[in-house]
Enzyme design. Structure first.
Site, PDB file in Angstrom:
ATOM      1  N   LYS A   9       0.828  -1.212   0.000  1.00  0.00           N
ATOM      2  CA  LYS A   9       0.000   0.000   0.000  1.00  0.00           C
ATOM      3  C   LYS A   9       0.872   1.276   0.000  1.00  0.00           C
ATOM      4  O   LYS A   9       2.077   1.209   0.250  1.00  0.00           O
ATOM      5  CB  LYS A   9      -0.948  -0.054   1.206  1.00  0.00           C
ATOM      6  CG  LYS A   9      -1.972  -1.210   1.107  1.00  0.00           C
ATOM      7  CD  LYS A   9      -2.981  -1.189   2.262  1.00  0.00           C
ATOM      8  CE  LYS A   9      -4.004  -2.316   2.115  1.00  0.00           C
ATOM      9  NZ  LYS A   9      -5.062  -2.256   3.174  1.00  0.00           N
ATOM     10  N   TYR A  49     -12.470  -2.179  -3.851  1.00  0.00           N
ATOM     11  CA  TYR A  49     -13.029  -2.303  -2.503  1.00  0.00           C
ATOM     12  C   TYR A  49     -14.557  -2.200  -2.492  1.00  0.00           C
ATOM     13  O   TYR A  49     -15.143  -1.826  -1.472  1.00  0.00           O
ATOM     14  CB  TYR A  49     -12.417  -1.245  -1.582  1.00  0.00           C
ATOM     15  CG  TYR A  49     -11.003  -1.565  -1.138  1.00  0.00           C
ATOM     16  CD1 TYR A  49     -10.746  -2.684  -0.346  1.00  0.00           C
ATOM     17  CD2 TYR A  49      -9.933  -0.758  -1.489  1.00  0.00           C
ATOM     18  CE1 TYR A  49      -9.459  -2.982   0.081  1.00  0.00           C
ATOM     19  CE2 TYR A  49      -8.640  -1.045  -1.063  1.00  0.00           C
ATOM     20  CZ  TYR A  49      -8.407  -2.161  -0.282  1.00  0.00           C
ATOM     21  OH  TYR A  49      -7.142  -2.453   0.154  1.00  0.00           O
ATOM     22  N   ASN A 112      -2.396   0.195   6.720  1.00  0.00           N
ATOM     23  CA  ASN A 112      -1.831  -1.022   7.308  1.00  0.00           C
ATOM     24  C   ASN A 112      -0.869  -1.754   6.378  1.00  0.00           C
ATOM     25  O   ASN A 112      -0.670  -2.960   6.512  1.00  0.00           O
ATOM     26  CB  ASN A 112      -2.952  -1.924   7.829  1.00  0.00           C
ATOM     27  CG  ASN A 112      -3.909  -2.358   6.742  1.00  0.00           C
ATOM     28  OD1 ASN A 112      -3.741  -2.001   5.575  1.00  0.00           O
ATOM     29  ND2 ASN A 112      -4.905  -3.152   7.100  1.00  0.00           N
ATOM     30  N   HIS A 115      -2.044  -5.554   1.604  1.00  0.00           N
ATOM     31  CA  HIS A 115      -3.319  -6.237   1.379  1.00  0.00           C
ATOM     32  C   HIS A 115      -3.030  -7.662   0.958  1.00  0.00           C
ATOM     33  O   HIS A 115      -2.071  -7.914   0.230  1.00  0.00           O
ATOM     34  CB  HIS A 115      -4.124  -5.562   0.258  1.00  0.00           C
ATOM     35  CG  HIS A 115      -5.196  -6.459  -0.311  1.00  0.00           C
ATOM     36  ND1 HIS A 115      -6.428  -6.598   0.269  1.00  0.00           N
ATOM     37  CD2 HIS A 115      -5.189  -7.298  -1.377  1.00  0.00           C
ATOM     38  CE1 HIS A 115      -7.139  -7.480  -0.428  1.00  0.00           C
ATOM     39  NE2 HIS A 115      -6.410  -7.922  -1.434  1.00  0.00           N
ATOM     40  N   GLU A 126      -9.442 -10.767  -7.625  1.00  0.00           N
ATOM     41  CA  GLU A 126      -8.518  -9.640  -7.470  1.00  0.00           C
ATOM     42  C   GLU A 126      -7.377  -9.705  -8.488  1.00  0.00           C
ATOM     43  O   GLU A 126      -6.963  -8.675  -9.027  1.00  0.00           O
ATOM     44  CB  GLU A 126      -7.983  -9.610  -6.031  1.00  0.00           C
ATOM     45  CG  GLU A 126      -9.083  -9.270  -5.032  1.00  0.00           C
ATOM     46  CD  GLU A 126      -8.661  -9.435  -3.581  1.00  0.00           C
ATOM     47  OE1 GLU A 126      -9.486  -9.127  -2.700  1.00  0.00           O
ATOM     48  OE2 GLU A 126      -7.516  -9.873  -3.315  1.00  0.00           O
TER      49      GLU A 126
HETATM   50  P1  ATP Z   1      -7.030  -6.423   3.195  1.00  0.00           P
HETATM   51  O1  ATP Z   1      -8.317  -6.622   2.431  1.00  0.00           O
HETATM   52  O2  ATP Z   1      -6.421  -5.046   3.020  1.00  0.00           O
HETATM   53  O3  ATP Z   1      -6.029  -7.515   3.017  1.00  0.00           O
HETATM   54  P2  ATP Z   1      -8.428  -7.379   5.441  1.00  0.00           P
HETATM   55  O4  ATP Z   1      -9.044  -8.385   4.534  1.00  0.00           O
HETATM   56  O5  ATP Z   1      -7.761  -7.870   6.677  1.00  0.00           O
HETATM   57  O6  ATP Z   1      -7.363  -6.493   4.726  1.00  0.00           O
HETATM   58  P3  ATP Z   1     -10.844  -5.862   5.140  1.00  0.00           P
HETATM   59  O7  ATP Z   1     -11.908  -6.055   6.129  1.00  0.00           O
HETATM   60  O8  ATP Z   1     -10.952  -6.490   3.788  1.00  0.00           O
HETATM   61  O9  ATP Z   1      -9.468  -6.277   5.825  1.00  0.00           O
HETATM   62  O10 ATP Z   1     -10.622  -4.291   4.968  1.00  0.00           O
HETATM   63  C1  ATP Z   1      -9.916  -3.781   3.857  1.00  0.00           C
HETATM   64  C2  ATP Z   1      -9.034  -2.645   4.325  1.00  0.00           C
HETATM   65  O11 ATP Z   1      -9.858  -1.572   4.780  1.00  0.00           O
HETATM   66  C3  ATP Z   1      -8.137  -2.962   5.517  1.00  0.00           C
HETATM   67  O12 ATP Z   1      -6.923  -3.576   5.130  1.00  0.00           O
HETATM   68  C4  ATP Z   1      -7.895  -1.581   6.086  1.00  0.00           C
HETATM   69  O13 ATP Z   1      -6.934  -0.875   5.297  1.00  0.00           O
HETATM   70  C5  ATP Z   1      -9.237  -0.917   5.878  1.00  0.00           C
HETATM   71  N1  ATP Z   1     -10.115  -1.086   7.044  1.00  0.00           N
HETATM   72  C6  ATP Z   1     -10.895  -2.156   7.325  1.00  0.00           C
HETATM   73  N2  ATP Z   1     -11.583  -1.988   8.453  1.00  0.00           N
HETATM   74  C7  ATP Z   1     -11.239  -0.760   8.915  1.00  0.00           C
HETATM   75  C8  ATP Z   1     -11.608   0.010  10.065  1.00  0.00           C
HETATM   76  N3  ATP Z   1     -12.479  -0.464  10.960  1.00  0.00           N
HETATM   77  N4  ATP Z   1     -11.042   1.215  10.207  1.00  0.00           N
HETATM   78  C9  ATP Z   1     -10.164   1.705   9.311  1.00  0.00           C
HETATM   79  N5  ATP Z   1      -9.787   1.038   8.195  1.00  0.00           N
HETATM   80  C10 ATP Z   1     -10.308  -0.177   8.008  1.00  0.00           C
HETATM   81 MG    MG Z   2      -9.979  -7.925   2.748  1.00  0.00          MG
END
Ligand code: ATP
Ligand code: MG
Length: 137
Positions: A9, A49, A112, A115, A126
């Protein structure tokens, strides 16, 4: 053998840790079988997303993901989807175990660092969102 999709990211690209993260992928037994750098448009980020549209963090996530270049990878290895998730650590870096990519490189819940696909189905979708079949080696 399985494929998964990875994004480094914008916050991690800005920190100049692409090489460090690639080293972690390769040390963990993944092969990088496709890669490209992109600066996402708003449309690309919203589409990627789409499942999160309407969530309170969605707008901030799209802003962040379009804030600078990202690296996209297809990783191949045994049990790649789950092993890559384990290497990344918890979504919220406060919960990420020591030694995971998010523990080392995340700045916040949204920023974070990385991804990774959460299932084989997500990985296929994806990968196809960003790579043509002839771009994957
Ligand atoms: P990723 O899809 O990025 O691998 P993930 O599957 O663990 O991570 P998801 O629930 O798919 O998490 O959320 C996608 C992304 O949205 C997260 O990686 C984070 O960057 C952001 N995100 C998700 N939940 C939150 C939250 N509660 N607050 C802030 N940002 C969030
Ligand atoms: Mg995810």
């Amino acid at each position: 053998i399985q494929r998964t999709f990875s994004i480094i990211k914008p916050n991690a690209v800005k920190k100049n840790v692409i090489g460090a993260i690639y080293h972690r992928f390769e040390s963990a037994g993944f092969s990088i079988i496709a890669a490209k750098m992109l600066h996402l448009t708003r449309e690309q980020a919203e589409g990627f997303y789409a499942e999160h549209k309407g969530r309170p963090f969605f707008e901030g996530l799209v802003e962040f993901m379009t804030s600078g270049p990202i690296m996209l990878q297809v990783l191949e290895g045994e049990n790649a989807v789950q092993r890559h998730r384990d290497l990344m650590g918890a979504t919220n870096p406060e919960n990420a175990l020591a030694g995971t990519l998010r523990a080392d490189y995340a700045d916040s819940f949204t920023e974070n660092a990385v991804h990774g696909s959460d299932s084989i189905e997500s990985a296929n979708r994806e990968i196809a969102y960003f790579f043509a079949e002839d771009e994957i080696c």
